[in-house]
Design an enzyme around this catalytic site. Sequence first.
Site, PDB file in Angstrom:
ATOM      1  N   ASP A 130      -5.233  62.395 -60.947  1.00  0.00           N
ATOM      2  CA  ASP A 130      -6.685  62.511 -60.853  1.00  0.00           C
ATOM      3  C   ASP A 130      -7.075  62.970 -59.448  1.00  0.00           C
ATOM      4  O   ASP A 130      -6.510  62.518 -58.454  1.00  0.00           O
ATOM      5  CB  ASP A 130      -7.305  61.148 -61.155  1.00  0.00           C
ATOM      6  CG  ASP A 130      -8.816  61.181 -61.181  1.00  0.00           C
ATOM      7  OD1 ASP A 130      -9.374  61.933 -61.992  1.00  0.00           O
ATOM      8  OD2 ASP A 130      -9.440  60.442 -60.390  1.00  0.00           O
ATOM      9  N   GLU A 138      13.509  61.206 -58.412  1.00  0.00           N
ATOM     10  CA  GLU A 138      14.487  60.123 -58.558  1.00  0.00           C
ATOM     11  C   GLU A 138      14.840  59.884 -60.030  1.00  0.00           C
ATOM     12  O   GLU A 138      15.809  59.193 -60.341  1.00  0.00           O
ATOM     13  CB  GLU A 138      13.915  58.825 -57.975  1.00  0.00           C
ATOM     14  CG  GLU A 138      13.665  58.861 -56.476  1.00  0.00           C
ATOM     15  CD  GLU A 138      12.898  57.627 -56.011  1.00  0.00           C
ATOM     16  OE1 GLU A 138      12.745  56.685 -56.820  1.00  0.00           O
ATOM     17  OE2 GLU A 138      12.443  57.619 -54.847  1.00  0.00           O
TER      18      GLU A 138
END
Length: 530
Positions: free
Chosen positions: A214, A265
């Site tokens: 956002d 990751e």
Amino acid sequence: MSPDPSLPAARTSGSDWWRDAVFYQVYIRSFADGNGDGVGDLAGIRARLPYLAELGVDALWITPFYPSPMADHGYDVADPRDVEPAFGDLAEFDALLAEAHALGLRVTIDLVPNHTSDRHEWFAAALAAGPGSPERARYVFRDGRGPDGAEPPNNWPSVFGGPAWTRVPDGQWYLHLFAPEQPDLNFADAEVVAVLETTMRFWLDRGVDGFRIDVAHGMAKPAGLPDMVPMEDTGLLDDHGPGDLRFDQDGVHAVHRRIRAVLDEYTDRMAVGEVWVSDDARLARYLRPDELQLAFNFKLLTADWAPDELRDAVVHSLATVAGTPAPACWVLSNHDRPRHVTRYGDGELGTRRARAAALLQLALPGAAYVYNGDELGMPDVEVPDEALQDPIWERSGRTERGRDACRIPVPWSGGEPAYGFSSRRATWLPMPEGWAPLTAEAQAADAGSMLSLYRSALALRRTSPAFAGESLAWLPAPEGCLAFRRPGGLVCLANLSGADVPLPEGRVLLASADVGGGVLPADASVWLQA
């Protein structure tokens, strides 16, 4: 829940699955109500997952479902690692995630980094701790200007109307680019960045496939917070250009590099940014190899139904991503803007054009986002004054009606409100009479409906080799028309000329209107295999 073997295999395996994925935006309050309180929730989404799998989308984007006072309907987050009780709980979310994955649907969720709710424990601590404290350093607190600091620290306006500053009892002011209930975080504070990373891992460890960021061009603020070029806000996000110091500051890219490092990751995770930046080169900076995988390009959403505007939107969107690792990302409607059925003329005209626009959008190379209800041809609905809920309405002194018109609940079945959205007739935003033909149930039984068009288009996009390749070539076309070809052989012709035009040579794969006479009617699109 097992996948339906009659459905096309979901294109969700392998790395970079998002490059040509079709995402379905679930505005949670308006999609489906599972507990009968008139507000959509996680249980409602779970119950409709088979519908979404049959529709043929690849992934979901679910708007915020976190604990929130709902000053901005969930975008004022009080706790980013839990579920608002009105929407369910973490067990319900985990079940939704597992069932979606079993159906071949990826699930992405909103991440709201720019601000918190004023009910967040951090903001309560900031108010209690006072000026100069580490607690206040997590937000943007400043002394005021003028006699006794009684004037805001600068002239920035709130996107929702009024000033972007609110004064607290001890005399300082805090920054809120949106509602006063949404204080901006200070991303120059190391703890703020670290906690964002912890929040991301919380959801990634649960198995979410990515995030929609956002206000992804927010977060960074210029040194000294200088005054900006005075401008009137429309009550909606937009790109006001380089004079608007509230957004698109260079420091925001350091935040995106941290976000990307966390995503990397994990395997096959992604983020798409809500980036209201219209300059191609500046938007492309968000798509560098160590930043976002996707960024919404809103040019198609903001273009009028005119051949030059639509072509310009496509040209600029492709130019933006040309020097980046990212594909284009196409959107026609969302929860912040008027629906395209209404933008294009409303009624029968708007619906006809929206059918044509759907084939145009889904023929373009890259990722596409479909807003819940797009596949039904939902229009905007004029909401009575007394039922308006968007904070823009009150913040603007009741001069801007806000975004409620495009957030009406989705009609599922039956002939009267709430059309299967809820067991309760009174829904959080009122649903109009006369929507029985618009319901998913009615349209599923009609081979000529908008829903059937979307299902056919998404099945072809998923299975036809004609959609191969990430480029397009413009083709000669009659005046007032757009035509392009994809490397796999797909030809898309959109007729905005106001008159019938002859069909090009090729096998018709799908059309938004009847092309039996060898002509493409006005306000229609066709897909052909060259």
